[in-house]
Enzyme design. Structure first.
Site, PDB file in Angstrom:
ATOM      1  N   ALA A   9       0.830  -1.217   0.000  1.00 10.37           N
ATOM      2  CA  ALA A   9       0.000   0.000   0.000  1.00 10.37           C
ATOM      3  C   ALA A   9       0.858   1.259   0.000  1.00 10.37           C
ATOM      4  CB  ALA A   9      -0.931  -0.002   1.213  1.00 10.37           C
ATOM      5  N   THR A 117      17.923  -1.199  -1.335  1.00 11.11           N
ATOM      6  CA  THR A 117      18.243   0.152  -1.813  1.00 11.11           C
ATOM      7  C   THR A 117      19.736   0.335  -2.095  1.00 11.11           C
ATOM      8  OG1 THR A 117      18.406   2.422  -0.990  1.00 11.11           O
ATOM      9  CG2 THR A 117      18.177   0.760   0.672  1.00 11.11           C
ATOM     10  N   ASP A 118      20.041   1.265  -2.993  1.00  8.70           N
ATOM     11  CA  ASP A 118      21.454   1.598  -3.267  1.00  8.70           C
ATOM     12  C   ASP A 118      22.128   2.194  -2.035  1.00  8.70           C
ATOM     13  OD1 ASP A 118      20.094   4.068  -3.293  1.00  8.70           O
ATOM     14  OD2 ASP A 118      20.889   4.709  -5.236  1.00  8.70           O
ATOM     15  N   GLU A 119      21.314   2.679  -1.071  1.00  7.72           N
ATOM     16  CA  GLU A 119      21.889   3.344   0.098  1.00  7.72           C
ATOM     17  C   GLU A 119      22.700   2.387   0.969  1.00  7.72           C
ATOM     18  OE1 GLU A 119      19.595   6.283   2.128  1.00  7.72           O
ATOM     19  OE2 GLU A 119      18.276   6.602   0.419  1.00  7.72           O
ATOM     20  N   TYR A 141      18.490   4.266   8.595  1.00 11.10           N
ATOM     21  CA  TYR A 141      17.670   3.672   7.528  1.00 11.10           C
ATOM     22  C   TYR A 141      18.489   2.660   6.734  1.00 11.10           C
ATOM     23  CZ  TYR A 141      15.661   3.169   2.845  1.00 11.10           C
ATOM     24  OH  TYR A 141      15.197   2.644   1.663  1.00 11.10           O
ATOM     25  N   LYS A 145      18.426  -1.539   6.583  1.00 16.11           N
ATOM     26  CA  LYS A 145      18.137  -2.184   5.292  1.00 16.11           C
ATOM     27  C   LYS A 145      19.274  -3.160   4.949  1.00 16.11           C
ATOM     28  CE  LYS A 145      15.316  -1.602   2.566  1.00 16.11           C
ATOM     29  NZ  LYS A 145      14.017  -2.311   2.373  1.00 16.11           N
ATOM     30  N   PRO A 196      12.631  23.830   0.288  1.00 12.59           N
ATOM     31  CA  PRO A 196      13.790  23.697   1.182  1.00 12.59           C
ATOM     32  C   PRO A 196      14.852  22.751   0.607  1.00 12.59           C
ATOM     33  CG  PRO A 196      11.937  22.389   2.008  1.00 12.59           C
ATOM     34  CD  PRO A 196      11.474  23.029   0.729  1.00 12.59           C
ATOM     35  N   ASN A 240      20.380  17.353  -6.840  1.00 12.89           N
ATOM     36  CA  ASN A 240      19.110  17.844  -6.294  1.00 12.89           C
ATOM     37  C   ASN A 240      18.764  19.259  -6.782  1.00 12.89           C
ATOM     38  OD1 ASN A 240      18.866  15.466  -4.946  1.00 12.89           O
ATOM     39  ND2 ASN A 240      19.315  16.282  -2.905  1.00 12.89           N
TER      40      ASN A 240
HETATM   41  N1  LIG Z   1      11.642   5.218  -2.501  1.00 17.14           N
HETATM   42  C1  LIG Z   1      12.831   4.924  -3.009  1.00 17.14           C
HETATM   43  O1  LIG Z   1      13.447   5.775  -3.661  1.00 17.14           O
HETATM   44  C2  LIG Z   1      13.423   3.545  -2.838  1.00 17.14           C
HETATM   45  C3  LIG Z   1      14.550   3.211  -3.598  1.00 17.14           C
HETATM   46  C4  LIG Z   1      15.079   1.915  -3.483  1.00 17.14           C
HETATM   47  C5  LIG Z   1      14.494   1.013  -2.623  1.00 17.14           C
HETATM   48  N2  LIG Z   1      13.413   1.371  -1.882  1.00 17.14           N
HETATM   49  C6  LIG Z   1      12.800   0.348  -1.020  1.00 17.14           C
HETATM   50  O2  LIG Z   1      11.539   0.035  -1.592  1.00 17.14           O
HETATM   51  C7  LIG Z   1      10.616  -0.326  -0.557  1.00 17.14           C
HETATM   52  C8  LIG Z   1       9.352   0.516  -0.680  1.00 17.14           C
HETATM   53  O3  LIG Z   1       9.683   1.890  -0.576  1.00 17.14           O
HETATM   54  P1  LIG Z   1       8.605   3.041  -0.776  1.00 17.14           P
HETATM   55  O4  LIG Z   1       9.326   4.233  -1.231  1.00 17.14           O
HETATM   56  O5  LIG Z   1       7.473   2.506  -1.547  1.00 17.14           O
HETATM   57  O6  LIG Z   1       8.150   3.275   0.734  1.00 17.14           O
HETATM   58  P2  LIG Z   1       6.802   3.825   1.380  1.00 17.14           P
HETATM   59  O7  LIG Z   1       7.255   4.459   2.659  1.00 17.14           O
HETATM   60  O8  LIG Z   1       6.024   4.619   0.401  1.00 17.14           O
HETATM   61  O9  LIG Z   1       5.963   2.506   1.682  1.00 17.14           O
HETATM   62  C9  LIG Z   1       6.308   1.586   2.679  1.00 17.14           C
HETATM   63  C10 LIG Z   1       5.095   0.707   2.919  1.00 17.14           C
HETATM   64  O10 LIG Z   1       5.451  -0.280   3.910  1.00 17.14           O
HETATM   65  C11 LIG Z   1       4.408  -0.322   4.881  1.00 17.14           C
HETATM   66  N3  LIG Z   1       5.008  -0.752   6.156  1.00 17.14           N
HETATM   67  C12 LIG Z   1       5.897  -0.087   6.927  1.00 17.14           C
HETATM   68  N4  LIG Z   1       6.235  -0.816   8.001  1.00 17.14           N
HETATM   69  C13 LIG Z   1       5.511  -1.967   7.914  1.00 17.14           C
HETATM   70  C14 LIG Z   1       5.428  -3.126   8.728  1.00 17.14           C
HETATM   71  N5  LIG Z   1       6.142  -3.239   9.847  1.00 17.14           N
HETATM   72  N6  LIG Z   1       4.619  -4.131   8.331  1.00 17.14           N
HETATM   73  C15 LIG Z   1       3.873  -4.023   7.194  1.00 17.14           C
HETATM   74  N7  LIG Z   1       3.901  -2.949   6.395  1.00 17.14           N
HETATM   75  C16 LIG Z   1       4.738  -1.934   6.743  1.00 17.14           C
HETATM   76  C17 LIG Z   1       3.855   1.086   4.927  1.00 17.14           C
HETATM   77  O11 LIG Z   1       2.537   1.132   5.493  1.00 17.14           O
HETATM   78  C18 LIG Z   1       3.882   1.455   3.458  1.00 17.14           C
HETATM   79  O12 LIG Z   1       2.715   1.006   2.794  1.00 17.14           O
HETATM   80  C19 LIG Z   1      11.359  -0.124   0.758  1.00 17.14           C
HETATM   81  O13 LIG Z   1      11.839  -1.383   1.186  1.00 17.14           O
HETATM   82  C20 LIG Z   1      12.523   0.781   0.401  1.00 17.14           C
HETATM   83  O14 LIG Z   1      13.624   0.556   1.244  1.00 17.14           O
HETATM   84  C21 LIG Z   1      12.848   2.620  -1.975  1.00 17.14           C
END
Ligand SMILES: NC(=O)c1ccc[n+]([C@@H]2O[C@H](COP(=O)([O-])OP(=O)(O)OC[C@H]3O[C@@H](n4cnc5c(N)ncnc54)[C@H](O)[C@@H]3O)[C@@H](O)[C@H]2O)c1
Length: 328
Positions: A9, A117-119, A141, A145, A196, A240
């Site tokens: 979600a 993540t790349d981080e 974070y 991860k 910002p 950025n």
């Molecule tokens: N956004 C980026 O740029 C990016 C890049 C690379 C990897 N990621 C990874 O991709 C994944 C999704 O990232 P996003 O940007 O969609 O994040 P987001 O914050 O939009 O979504 C995270 C989702 O996880 C759910 N969640 C959080 N804790 C939970 C728990 N304990 N149990 C069940 N659900 C839980 C939240 O309700 C939310 O729906 C993450 O694992 C993130 O590390 C993100």
């Protein structure tokens, strides 16, 4: 394929679910804790079962995983600033939650894909990280991860779990919560609020359109070799400041809205991924940054109903704490 999508979600998870239903006809169950970032609205109109529960809850997970061929884990706390202010949820979700999911995948005999993540590699001044680069995370974070990735690797090695890891670069696109750089700047520009910019704004990110990441995750799930890590980087890098300037152009807002604010502690300077391995598997990014950013700005312009409740809710208090000023 029957998929259990944890964190489906949220931003990337819901885009992934939409793509899998549209292009692959998968059967999907979403397990999500519905934190501030997880929203039912993100799945509106999609034929999925949404189970409200946490990945660290073994009972909720055992029920949700029944009959799944594969488990894809997006569930995470994802904002670096929040991990600096309040790291506890990051440790719980990434360490304990990933452990519970790995146990459930093992018990169910399901394939497992960890979204990472790349981080986890930290910052790189020149060149790009490959999958053989050491992990050297800098924030709570990225450290949690990275810990989750190591736990996944241990389940492959010790228990023979058929698991893979996808490490994506910075994603952008529709349905991203406005605390993140691009939607934050787009919405502020549309409202005439200051934009910002942390420090000098010369932090470089390797931008990946969210549908490209979703396609890569599906591709790795189907064709990836168990036990392997696949980097998924976007086709373009951009600082950025340049992102902000392009947003000003696309929204018609003026440069006077740019406001430099103190930099984030420990802010990584540059991320860059080599995606040769996933390209060799048959994936390629399709959306360049200029095109994807235009599409994203259009989406936010046309979806006030999606972001207005966020911008007028708890997000306001978060914003005030973070930037020391009120939103218009
Ligand atoms: N956004 C980026 O740029 C990016 C890049 C690379 C990897 N990621 C990874 O991709 C994944 C999704 O990232 P996003 O940007 O969609 O994040 P987001 O914050 O939009 O979504 C995270 C989702 O996880 C759910 N969640 C959080 N804790 C939970 C728990 N304990 N149990 C069940 N659900 C839980 C939240 O309700 C939310 O729906 C993450 O694992 C993130 O590390 C993100």
């Amino acid at each position: 394929m029957k998929l259990l999508v944890c964190g489906g979600a949220g931003f990337i998870g819901s885009n992934f679910v939409r793509l899998r239903l549209r292009d692959h006809g998968d059967e999907v169950v979403v397990l999500d804790k519905l934190t501030y970032a997880g929203r039912r609205e993100n799945l509106e109109g999609l034929d999925v079962e949404l189970v409200h529960g946490a990945i660290e809850d073994p009972e909720a997970v055992a029920k949700a995983v029944e009959g799944a061929d594969a488990l894809v884990n997006f569930a995470a706390e994802t904002h670096v600033d929040r991990s600096i202010a309040e790291p506890d949820a990051f440790v719980r979700t990434h360490a304990l939650g990933t452990y519970v999911l790995l146990e459930a995948a093992r018990a169910a005999g399901a394939r497992y894909l960890q979204v990472s993540t790349d981080e986890v590699y930290g910052s790189i001044a020149e060149g790009s990280f490959t999958e053989a680069s050491p992990v050297a995370p800098s924030s709570p974070y990225s450290a949690t991860k990275a810990g989750a990735d190591l736990l996944v690797a241990s389940y492959v090695h010790t228990f023979g779990l058929p698991a893979v890891i996808c490490r994506g670069s910075n994603n952008y696109g529709p349905f991203q919560y406005p605390e993140k750089l691009i939607p934050l700047m787009v919405l502020n520009a549309l409202h005439g609020d200051p934009l910002p910019v942390y420090g000098d704004g010369m932090q470089v990110r390797n931008w990946l359109y969210v549908e490209d990441f979703g396609r890569a995750i599906g591709h790795v799930l189907e064709h990836g070799v168990p036990g392997e890590v696949y980097n998924v980087g976007g086709p373009d890098e951009c600082a950025n400041m340049e992102v902000v300037r392009r947003i000003l152009e696309l929204t018609g807002a003026g440069e006077e809205l740019i406001e430099h604010v103190p930099d984030r502690p420990g802010h990584d300077r540059r991320y860059s991924l080599s995606s040769d391995k996933v390209r060799a598997l048959g994936w390629e990014p399709q959306v360049h940054f200029a095109e994807g950013l235009g599409r994203t700005v259009d989406w936010y312009r046309e979806h006030r109903d999606w972001w207005e409740p966020i911008r007028s809710g708890d997000y306001r208090a978060y914003y005030e704490r973070q930037y020391g000023r009120r939103l218009a």
